[in-house]
Design a protein around this motif. Structure first.
Motif, mmCIF file in Angstrom:
data_model
loop_
_atom_site.group_PDB
_atom_site.id
_atom_site.type_symbol
_atom_site.label_atom_id
_atom_site.label_comp_id
_atom_site.label_asym_id
_atom_site.label_seq_id
_atom_site.Cartn_x
_atom_site.Cartn_y
_atom_site.Cartn_z
ATOM 1 N N SER A 1 1.027 -1.200 -0.136
ATOM 2 C CA SER A 1 0.094 0.018 -0.002
ATOM 3 C C SER A 1 0.791 1.074 -0.080
ATOM 4 C CB SER A 1 -1.139 0.048 1.041
ATOM 5 O OG SER A 1 -1.723 -1.216 1.050
ATOM 6 N N GLN B 1 -9.300 -0.274 0.036
ATOM 7 C CA GLN B 1 -9.706 -1.772 0.554
ATOM 8 C C GLN B 1 -11.229 -1.357 0.531
ATOM 9 O OE1 GLN B 1 -5.974 -2.245 2.278
ATOM 10 N NE2 GLN B 1 -6.435 -4.290 3.242
ATOM 11 N N ASP C 1 -6.380 -1.809 -4.439
ATOM 12 C CA ASP C 1 -5.717 -2.165 -3.259
ATOM 13 C C ASP C 1 -6.568 -3.343 -2.399
ATOM 14 O OD1 ASP C 1 -4.037 -2.754 -1.040
ATOM 15 O OD2 ASP C 1 -3.974 -0.561 -0.571
ATOM 16 N N GLU C 2 -6.166 -4.589 -2.794
ATOM 17 C CA GLU C 2 -7.036 -5.871 -2.401
ATOM 18 C C GLU C 2 -8.534 -5.595 -2.458
ATOM 19 O OE1 GLU C 2 -5.833 -7.167 1.579
ATOM 20 O OE2 GLU C 2 -3.575 -6.603 1.141
HETATM 21 MG MG LIG Z 1 -1.962 -2.791 2.291
#
Ligand SMILES: [Mg+2]
Ligand SMILES: Nc1ncnc2c1ncn2[C@@H]1O[C@H](COP(=O)(O)OP(=O)(O)O)[C@@H](O)[C@H]1O
Length: 263
Positions: free
Chosen positions: A62, A106, A184-185
């Motif tokens: 990240s 996220q 991000d994820e």
């Molecule tokens: Mg992360």
């Protein structure tokens, strides 16, 4: 070009076209206090490419993304986006840059008090400064249709499942047609079927808009579906790179720890 290629003109062999690089990172370092998080991050993201980053948590995945959008400044190394040095950009330049970069966090946060339609209108009116309501309506409907949620247009986020909220979040990020997407994820916390839907949407977005993307994930099915190229991040560096299939055959212990359940 191969000499045996009968279809090519013998007189004018066109040189292999070099792919356009949209993000260039070389030797990026970033420490917090005496904790070196990024030690030597080097990669080129090519136009239209999906690059998946795999790594255990706390590896600095990240942080890398935050450096790309100028939220964090690397301590050393070269980092250019569309050929421009991010660390030297003014606040105005960064604002312009962030219009071209879609960032799916996220959490994929939506505004809870706004309907789905209002959530999607927001980037159009606030970021792109559009005013033509017919044009806005059309774009909102198109974006929702592309994630299969046109029916949910007048609902509130609280009326939607986690997977639907994620899809709306994706539609809201994509509605401004960013040239680069940073995920991000994107599938964390979703069930396998919804995860698969999100992964397929990421792939569709790439094909439809020729978006270049970095996808950070732990989800090997997401990596398998979306990746043109996979890099493995470990201890502040990328230690392996290849297609999903190539890395599946790797003998490296760390690479194997990700791929061992995928065959
Ligand atoms: Mg992360
Ligand atoms: N703004 C910050 N200040 C201090 N430490 C940070 C900051 N952002 C991230 N870190 C630390 O950097 C490390 C990597 O974080 P992160 O990039 O979030 O990992 P991940 O690979 O899981 O995404 C972690 O140890 C985290 O605590």
């Amino acid at each position: 070009m191969k000499e045996t290629d009968k279809n090519s003109s013998p007189k004018k062999p066109s040189p292999a076209k070099k792919a356009e690089v949209v993000i260039h990172a070389k030797g990026i370092k970033k420490a917090f206090g005496d904790k070196e998080v990024l030690k030597n991050i080097t990669f080129d993201l090519e136009k239209g490419e999906n690059m998946v980053v795999l790594g255990r948590s706390g590896q600095g995945k990240s942080v890398t993304i935050q450096c790309i959008v100028g939220m964090l400044k690397p301590d050393a190394g070269e980092l250019t986006v569309f050929g421009e040095n991010v660390a030297e950009m003014s606040d105005d330049d960064l604002k312009q840059l962030r219009i071209k970069i879609g960032f799916l966090f996220q959490s994929g946060a939506l505004y809870d008090s706004m309907t789905v339609r209002e959530n999607l209108e927001f980037p159009l009116t606030r970021v792109l400064k559009l005013t033509d309501q017919q044009d806005i309506d059309k774009r909102v409907e198109e974006a929702l249709d592309s994630v299969g949620l046109l029916d949910a247009i007048d609902k509130l986020p609280s009326d939607l499942s986690g997977g639907m909220r994620k899809r709306v979040g994706l539609a809201r990020t994509m509605i401004v047609k960013p040239e680069i997407m940073l995920y991000d994820e994107p599938t964390t916390g979703l069930d396998p079927i919804t995860s698969r839907e999100i992964s397929e949407l990421i792939l569709n977005m790439q094909k439809k808009n020729k978006t270049s993307s970095i996808i950070i994930t732990h989800d090997m099915e997401c990596a398998r579906i979306t990746a043109d190229r996979v890099v493995i991040m470990n201890d502040g560096e990328y230690i392996a790179e290849g297609s999903f299939k190539e890395l599946q055959k790797s003998d490296n212990k760390i690479v194997r720890s990700f791929f061992s359940d995928t065959i």
